[in-house]
Design a protein around this motif. Structure first.
Motif, PDB file in Angstrom:
ATOM      1  N   THR A 230       0.816  -1.220   0.000  1.00 59.31           N
ATOM      2  CA  THR A 230       0.000   0.000   0.000  1.00 59.31           C
ATOM      3  C   THR A 230       0.854   1.277   0.000  1.00 59.31           C
ATOM      4  O   THR A 230       0.483   2.259  -0.641  1.00 59.31           O
ATOM      5  CB  THR A 230      -0.946   0.006   1.215  1.00 59.31           C
ATOM      6  OG1 THR A 230      -0.156  -0.309   2.365  1.00 59.31           O
ATOM      7  CG2 THR A 230      -2.038  -1.039   1.081  1.00 59.31           C
ATOM      8  N   GLY A 231       1.987   1.239   0.696  1.00 54.64           N
ATOM      9  CA  GLY A 231       2.863   2.419   0.749  1.00 54.64           C
ATOM     10  C   GLY A 231       3.393   2.748  -0.638  1.00 54.64           C
ATOM     11  O   GLY A 231       3.349   3.910  -1.080  1.00 54.64           O
ATOM     12  N   ILE A 232       3.890   1.731  -1.339  1.00 51.97           N
ATOM     13  CA  ILE A 232       4.455   1.938  -2.683  1.00 51.97           C
ATOM     14  C   ILE A 232       3.359   2.445  -3.620  1.00 51.97           C
ATOM     15  O   ILE A 232       3.570   3.365  -4.418  1.00 51.97           O
ATOM     16  CB  ILE A 232       5.050   0.620  -3.240  1.00 51.97           C
ATOM     17  CG1 ILE A 232       6.213   0.148  -2.366  1.00 51.97           C
ATOM     18  CG2 ILE A 232       5.508   0.796  -4.684  1.00 51.97           C
ATOM     19  CD1 ILE A 232       6.753  -1.230  -2.709  1.00 51.97           C
ATOM     20  N   ILE A 233       2.161   1.863  -3.500  1.00 49.60           N
ATOM     21  CA  ILE A 233       1.056   2.243  -4.395  1.00 49.60           C
ATOM     22  C   ILE A 233       0.711   3.726  -4.223  1.00 49.60           C
ATOM     23  O   ILE A 233       0.505   4.440  -5.200  1.00 49.60           O
ATOM     24  CB  ILE A 233      -0.175   1.326  -4.154  1.00 49.60           C
ATOM     25  CG1 ILE A 233       0.163  -0.108  -4.587  1.00 49.60           C
ATOM     26  CG2 ILE A 233      -1.408   1.830  -4.911  1.00 49.60           C
ATOM     27  CD1 ILE A 233      -0.806  -1.173  -4.114  1.00 49.60           C
ATOM     28  N   SER A 234       0.726   4.210  -2.969  1.00 48.46           N
ATOM     29  CA  SER A 234       0.364   5.627  -2.812  1.00 48.46           C
ATOM     30  C   SER A 234       1.487   6.544  -3.312  1.00 48.46           C
ATOM     31  O   SER A 234       1.212   7.606  -3.870  1.00 48.46           O
ATOM     32  CB  SER A 234      -0.096   5.940  -1.394  1.00 48.46           C
ATOM     33  OG  SER A 234       0.990   5.956  -0.540  1.00 48.46           O
ATOM     34  N   GLU A 235       2.749   6.136  -3.178  1.00 44.26           N
ATOM     35  CA  GLU A 235       3.857   6.941  -3.747  1.00 44.26           C
ATOM     36  C   GLU A 235       3.772   6.941  -5.275  1.00 44.26           C
ATOM     37  O   GLU A 235       4.055   7.947  -5.927  1.00 44.26           O
ATOM     38  CB  GLU A 235       5.221   6.384  -3.313  1.00 44.26           C
ATOM     39  CG  GLU A 235       5.520   6.493  -1.824  1.00 44.26           C
ATOM     40  CD  GLU A 235       5.540   7.925  -1.311  1.00 44.26           C
ATOM     41  OE1 GLU A 235       5.986   8.829  -2.043  1.00 44.26           O
ATOM     42  OE2 GLU A 235       5.091   8.138  -0.165  1.00 44.26           O
ATOM     43  N   LEU A 236       3.366   5.789  -5.822  1.00 42.61           N
ATOM     44  CA  LEU A 236       3.264   5.665  -7.279  1.00 42.61           C
ATOM     45  C   LEU A 236       2.233   6.631  -7.854  1.00 42.61           C
ATOM     46  O   LEU A 236       2.422   7.191  -8.930  1.00 42.61           O
ATOM     47  CB  LEU A 236       2.830   4.238  -7.635  1.00 42.61           C
ATOM     48  CG  LEU A 236       3.901   3.293  -8.177  1.00 42.61           C
ATOM     49  CD1 LEU A 236       3.300   1.929  -8.443  1.00 42.61           C
ATOM     50  CD2 LEU A 236       4.513   3.848  -9.456  1.00 42.61           C
ATOM     51  N   LYS A 237       1.140   6.816  -7.102  1.00 42.91           N
ATOM     52  CA  LYS A 237       0.098   7.750  -7.567  1.00 42.91           C
ATOM     53  C   LYS A 237       0.710   9.112  -7.816  1.00 42.91           C
ATOM     54  O   LYS A 237       0.390   9.789  -8.782  1.00 42.91           O
ATOM     55  CB  LYS A 237      -1.005   7.873  -6.508  1.00 42.91           C
ATOM     56  CG  LYS A 237      -1.896   6.660  -6.486  1.00 42.91           C
ATOM     57  CD  LYS A 237      -3.059   6.832  -5.530  1.00 42.91           C
ATOM     58  CE  LYS A 237      -3.845   5.541  -5.531  1.00 42.91           C
ATOM     59  NZ  LYS A 237      -4.570   5.249  -4.315  1.00 42.91           N
ATOM     60  N   GLU A 238       1.610   9.498  -6.919  1.00 50.53           N
ATOM     61  CA  GLU A 238       2.249  10.794  -7.051  1.00 50.53           C
ATOM     62  C   GLU A 238       3.219  10.813  -8.241  1.00 50.53           C
ATOM     63  O   GLU A 238       3.264  11.782  -8.989  1.00 50.53           O
ATOM     64  CB  GLU A 238       2.993  11.094  -5.761  1.00 50.53           C
ATOM     65  CG  GLU A 238       3.059  12.559  -5.500  1.00 50.53           C
ATOM     66  CD  GLU A 238       3.526  12.815  -4.095  1.00 50.53           C
ATOM     67  OE1 GLU A 238       2.927  12.231  -3.157  1.00 50.53           O
ATOM     68  OE2 GLU A 238       4.496  13.568  -3.952  1.00 50.53           O
ATOM     69  N   LEU A 239       3.978   9.719  -8.398  1.00 50.40           N
ATOM     70  CA  LEU A 239       4.921   9.642  -9.520  1.00 50.40           C
ATOM     71  C   LEU A 239       4.203   9.766 -10.858  1.00 50.40           C
ATOM     72  O   LEU A 239       4.726  10.338 -11.809  1.00 50.40           O
ATOM     73  CB  LEU A 239       5.663   8.296  -9.504  1.00 50.40           C
ATOM     74  CG  LEU A 239       6.944   8.181  -8.713  1.00 50.40           C
ATOM     75  CD1 LEU A 239       7.629   6.869  -9.052  1.00 50.40           C
ATOM     76  CD2 LEU A 239       7.879   9.352  -9.006  1.00 50.40           C
ATOM     77  N   CYS A 240       2.986   9.206 -10.917  1.00 45.66           N
ATOM     78  CA  CYS A 240       2.198   9.232 -12.159  1.00 45.66           C
ATOM     79  C   CYS A 240       1.904  10.659 -12.589  1.00 45.66           C
ATOM     80  O   CYS A 240       1.685  10.930 -13.766  1.00 45.66           O
ATOM     81  CB  CYS A 240       0.871   8.491 -11.979  1.00 45.66           C
ATOM     82  SG  CYS A 240       1.082   6.720 -11.851  1.00 45.66           S
ATOM     83  N   ARG A 241       1.873  11.572 -11.636  1.00 42.81           N
ATOM     84  CA  ARG A 241       1.555  12.974 -11.962  1.00 42.81           C
ATOM     85  C   ARG A 241       2.789  13.747 -12.448  1.00 42.81           C
ATOM     86  O   ARG A 241       2.681  14.885 -12.880  1.00 42.81           O
ATOM     87  CB  ARG A 241       0.955  13.665 -10.729  1.00 42.81           C
ATOM     88  CG  ARG A 241      -0.472  13.216 -10.423  1.00 42.81           C
ATOM     89  CD  ARG A 241      -1.106  14.089  -9.357  1.00 42.81           C
ATOM     90  NE  ARG A 241      -0.702  13.688  -8.013  1.00 42.81           N
ATOM     91  CZ  ARG A 241      -1.363  12.798  -7.264  1.00 42.81           C
ATOM     92  NH1 ARG A 241      -2.469  12.259  -7.728  1.00 42.81           N
ATOM     93  NH2 ARG A 241      -0.955  12.479  -6.064  1.00 42.81           N
ATOM     94  N   SER A 242       3.982  13.115 -12.360  1.00 46.68           N
ATOM     95  CA  SER A 242       5.216  13.850 -12.654  1.00 46.68           C
ATOM     96  C   SER A 242       5.491  14.013 -14.140  1.00 46.68           C
ATOM     97  O   SER A 242       6.270  14.875 -14.537  1.00 46.68           O
ATOM     98  CB  SER A 242       6.406  13.123 -12.009  1.00 46.68           C
ATOM     99  OG  SER A 242       6.628  11.899 -12.692  1.00 46.68           O
ATOM    100  N   GLY A 243       4.900  13.156 -14.965  1.00 50.49           N
ATOM    101  CA  GLY A 243       5.164  13.223 -16.407  1.00 50.49           C
ATOM    102  C   GLY A 243       6.437  12.491 -16.826  1.00 50.49           C
ATOM    103  O   GLY A 243       6.778  12.440 -18.010  1.00 50.49           O
TER     104      GLY A 243
END
Ligand SMILES: NC(=O)CC[C@H](N)C(=O)O
Length: 360
Positions: A230-243
């Motif tokens: 779950t921790g990695i998944i929530s960090e990934l959500k943010e990475l997805c917004r980086s372009g």
């Protein structure tokens, strides 16, 4: 002296075999792989953490132990089962035999059982737990007890403890490899294409990853149930917004789908081997791929901005996704191969092309 050892499945089935490698009691999830070669890659692939691996091919070990073929520094399987192991390996690169290697690595091995029958049981019943024990009394109890086993903290157990950098001769791209138990050949394929690879631990945050100024982010393969991260998944959500371009393999593919709101499910007995057919949806072309997974992304749960790019031609399950809301694509199979075919290594070139576009 009777040196028999027993494999006891969760459903009560018992196989009497002989020990090789290290001696001891083990519990794990029992899975089979159909690869006829590539046993060193199988043993050292961190994705097998917590699993007792059965090789369906009857003779294993005939080209010995070749450390430069390893996918990580050591074997991760909980135990290893073969019909027969080769006592006299022959290969100019070999540094020894399988028995000695497993002993040195503390991995319990079992041989001399009908692996074909065992595989049929797993295929019919589905994946289950099993125990290996030398104690013939209490086999019923061993079966019962193994039922409650769960693979836990899988990714945390196999990730690199600190960042590690692999530099090619000439750096053209800087890739952060988010290490959930990465196979070494991912780094080799990226290095070959002029990427400096910065391998970072699974506990890294999106902010830490972006502060390394990557041209691309690689999400690695890895063990266990994807939904538990779950921790990695929530960090990934943010990475997805980086372009920043993202390429995910196997567990990385599952985690990105979860971060985008899709679901994963456990397959009956998974796909493990070097001849799994993956159908490319846009072209209809089937590629032969190397695979090792027990979970899959549920195709119907993908959001509308995710296109199903590959399916498994045997059972129709999701094998790849291309995202249209960001420069990202992922596959369930292993384009880095090893062991297995190199048919889909062009996906690394596609990742390079995404990085070129991003840099421009
Ligand atoms: N090789 C992998 O990355 C496996 C992913 C996941 N642990 C699964 O079993 O499905």
């Amino acid at each position: 002296m009777d040196d028999s050892i027993y494999l006891v499945l969760e459903n009560g089935a018992v196989f009497k075999g002989k020990p090789f490698g290290a001696r001891g009691e083990v519990i794990g999830e029992i899975v089979f792989t159909t690869g006829m070669t590539g046993y060193l890659e199988t043993l050292t692939d961190p994705s097998y953490y917590g699993q007792i691996v059965v090789q369906t091919f009857p003779l294993i070990g005939n080209y010995g132990v070749i450390p430069s073929d390893f996918e990580s520094a050591k074997p991760w399987v909980s135990a290893y089962i073969v019909r027969e192991w080769c006592q006299e390996p022959s290969n100019f690169r070999s540094e020894g035999d399988l028995d000695t290697f497993l002993k040195k690595s503390g991995i319990v091995g079992l041989y001399g059982i009908d692996t074909r029958e065992l595989t049929k049981i797993i295929r019919e019943h589905g994946v289950m737990n099993a125990r290996i024990t030398a104690d013939p009394s209490g086999l019923d109890k061993a079966a019962e007890e193994s039922g409650s086993y769960r693979i836990e903290d899988a990714v945390e157990s196999v990730t690199c403890p600190t960042p590690r950098i692999t530099e090619p001769g000439e750096e053209n791209y800087r890739v952060v490899l988010w290490d959930y138990g990465a196979k070494e050949n991912i780094t080799r394929e990226l290095s070959k294409r002029g990427c400096t690879v910065i391998c970072v631990p699974c506990s890294s945050t999106a902010e830490e990853i972006l502060s390394l100024r990557p041209d691309g982010i690689m999400l690695s393969n890895g063990p266990g149930d994807p939904a538990e991260n779950t921790g990695i998944i929530s960090e990934l959500k943010e990475l997805c917004r980086s372009g920043v371009p993202i390429f995910g393999i196997c567990l990385g593919h599952q985690l990105l789908a979860l971060a985008q709101g899709a679901r994963t499910e456990k397959l009956k007995y998974g796909h493990r081997g070097a001849n799994q057919p993956a159908k490319h949806m846009p072209s209809g072309r089937v590629y032969i791929t190397s695979q090792n997974h027990g979970y899959a992304v549920v195709s119907d749960s993908l959001p509308e901005w995710a296109e199903l790019s590959f399916i498994n031609a045997n059972d129709g399950t999701c094998e790849g996704v291309t995202y249209i809301n960001m420069p990202a694509f992922t596959v369930q199979f292993h384009p880095e191969a090893c062991g297995g075919p190199h048919d889909t290594s062009f996906l690394f070139d596609r990742f390079i092309a995404l990085m070129d576009a991003y840099k421009a």
